[in-house]
Enzyme design. Structure first.
Site, PDB file in Angstrom:
ATOM      1  CE1 TYR A  70      38.118  48.082  33.768  1.00  0.00           C
ATOM      2  CE2 TYR A  70      37.456  48.446  31.498  1.00  0.00           C
ATOM      3  CZ  TYR A  70      38.058  48.901  32.667  1.00  0.00           C
ATOM      4  OH  TYR A  70      38.570  50.167  32.728  1.00  0.00           O
ATOM      5  CB  CYS A  71      33.580  44.891  37.248  1.00  0.00           C
ATOM      6  SG  CYS A  71      32.792  43.277  37.022  1.00  0.00           S
ATOM      7  CB  THR A  72      36.821  43.821  41.091  1.00  0.00           C
ATOM      8  OG1 THR A  72      36.786  45.241  41.251  1.00  0.00           O
ATOM      9  CG2 THR A  72      37.967  43.242  41.911  1.00  0.00           C
ATOM     10  CB  CYS A  86      30.726  42.794  33.782  1.00  0.00           C
ATOM     11  SG  CYS A  86      31.892  44.162  33.921  1.00  0.00           S
ATOM     12  CB  ILE A 137      40.255  43.398  36.743  1.00  0.00           C
ATOM     13  CG1 ILE A 137      39.381  44.420  36.029  1.00  0.00           C
ATOM     14  CG2 ILE A 137      41.702  43.891  36.804  1.00  0.00           C
ATOM     15  CD1 ILE A 137      39.125  45.679  36.848  1.00  0.00           C
TER      16      ILE A 137
END
Length: 295
Positions: free
Chosen positions: A185-187, A192, A214
């Site tokens: 996961y990432c912003t 990703c 996210i």
């Protein structure tokens, strides 16, 4: 009528034959619409964060979607102030996310080839409910971002930039999870898209990524799901929350009081961000830098 300022976060992976021509088009378009922010373009696609008047941003989206490869972009909106970015930067790079491995990334009109399976926020919760401890959240951001927010029990790799991820993955630290179900996961999801490819290429067998990152998960579940804390963002806000009851998980680096507020180091040669509570931030500006300066 008062202007309604917004921020858009977006990316699109698609083959681009002439990135420099796309750069000129995008710069001209943004200047015409008085938009500021950053856009990166490569032969793999586009990655941008822009701020400005909501109607101007809508006009930008309509124009950008006229390019065939950008029709499928997922545009993420958030509130802005009108001063979230000091200027406009539109650049061509080898990668739109700098992992240092452009040769490993292949794209077609559907996006990145060979990445992790995309999960909706609902499917994330379903996978965790069905498989419990066999599911591992793997943070695809810089380690400092996780100080104020992360998924519950997530692994946070010891990385300062995305360039550090390949060495981290090849270090052997995570060999014990190679056969687990890994949710990267990432912003907003873009890091990703690449990280999941790099992980699969290095023997991580069952890799997923959150569709929309996210941001989309937080929009769906707020602070009542598997996410804890605040979200670090790369504009003048630095921090955003998903509800009115966000849990503060960050700790002041001076006194350990709860905080989610990052502050730039007082030393202009240092690019480190420091977590400080309100009381400590009032005296911090007069203190000498104690960080190891980033080259």
């Amino acid at each position: 009528m008062a202007r309604l300022n917004k921020i858009i976060l977006y990316y699109g992976f698609t083959p681009i034959e002439d990135p420099h021509a796309i750069r000129l088009w995008q710069r001209t378009l943004c200047e015409k619409l008085n938009l500021k922010g950053r856009i990166l373009i490569s032969e793999h696609g586009i990655n941008g964060t822009l701020g400005g008047d909501m109607e101007d941003l809508k006009a930008y989206i309509r124009a950008t979607k006229e390019y065939q490869g950008f029709k499928r972009i997922d545009w993420k909106w958030s509130d802005g102030t009108g001063n979230d970015f000091p200027r406009l930067k539109v650049k061509v790079r080898d990668e739109i996310v700098s992992f240092g491995a452009p040769e490993e990334i292949k794209v077609d009109r559907h996006g990145v080839i060979g990445g992790g399976e995309h999960l909706t926020p609902e499917q994330v919760n379903e996978l965790v409910a069905a498989h419990g401890d066999d599911v591992v959240f793997f943070d695809g951001r810089n380690a400092f971002e996780a100080k104020i927010g992360k998924f519950k029990n997530a692994i946070v790799p010891d990385v300062r930039t995305t360039h550090d991820f390949i060495a981290e993955l090849e270090s052997g630290k995570y060999d014990d999870i190679k056969d687990k179900k890994i949710i990267s996961y990432c912003t907003g999801g873009i890091r990703c898209e690449i990280l999941s490819v790099l992980m699969k290429n290095r023997g991580f067998n069952d890799v997923y990524q959150i569709q929309g990152g996210i941001v989309r998960y937080g929009e769906k579940f707020g602070d009542d799901g598997l996410w804890d804390g605040s979200l670090y963002v790369f504009d003048d806000r630095m921090v955003t929350d998903f509800s009115d009851h966000t849990k503060v998980i960050g700790e002041c680096e001076k006194c350990s009081a709860p905080t989610n507020q990052f502050h730039n180091c007082a030393n202009l040669q240092c690019r480190e961000l420091t977590l400080l509570c309100d009381n400590c931030s009032a005296t911090y500006s007069s203190e000498a830098c104690s960080h190891e300066l980033v080259k």
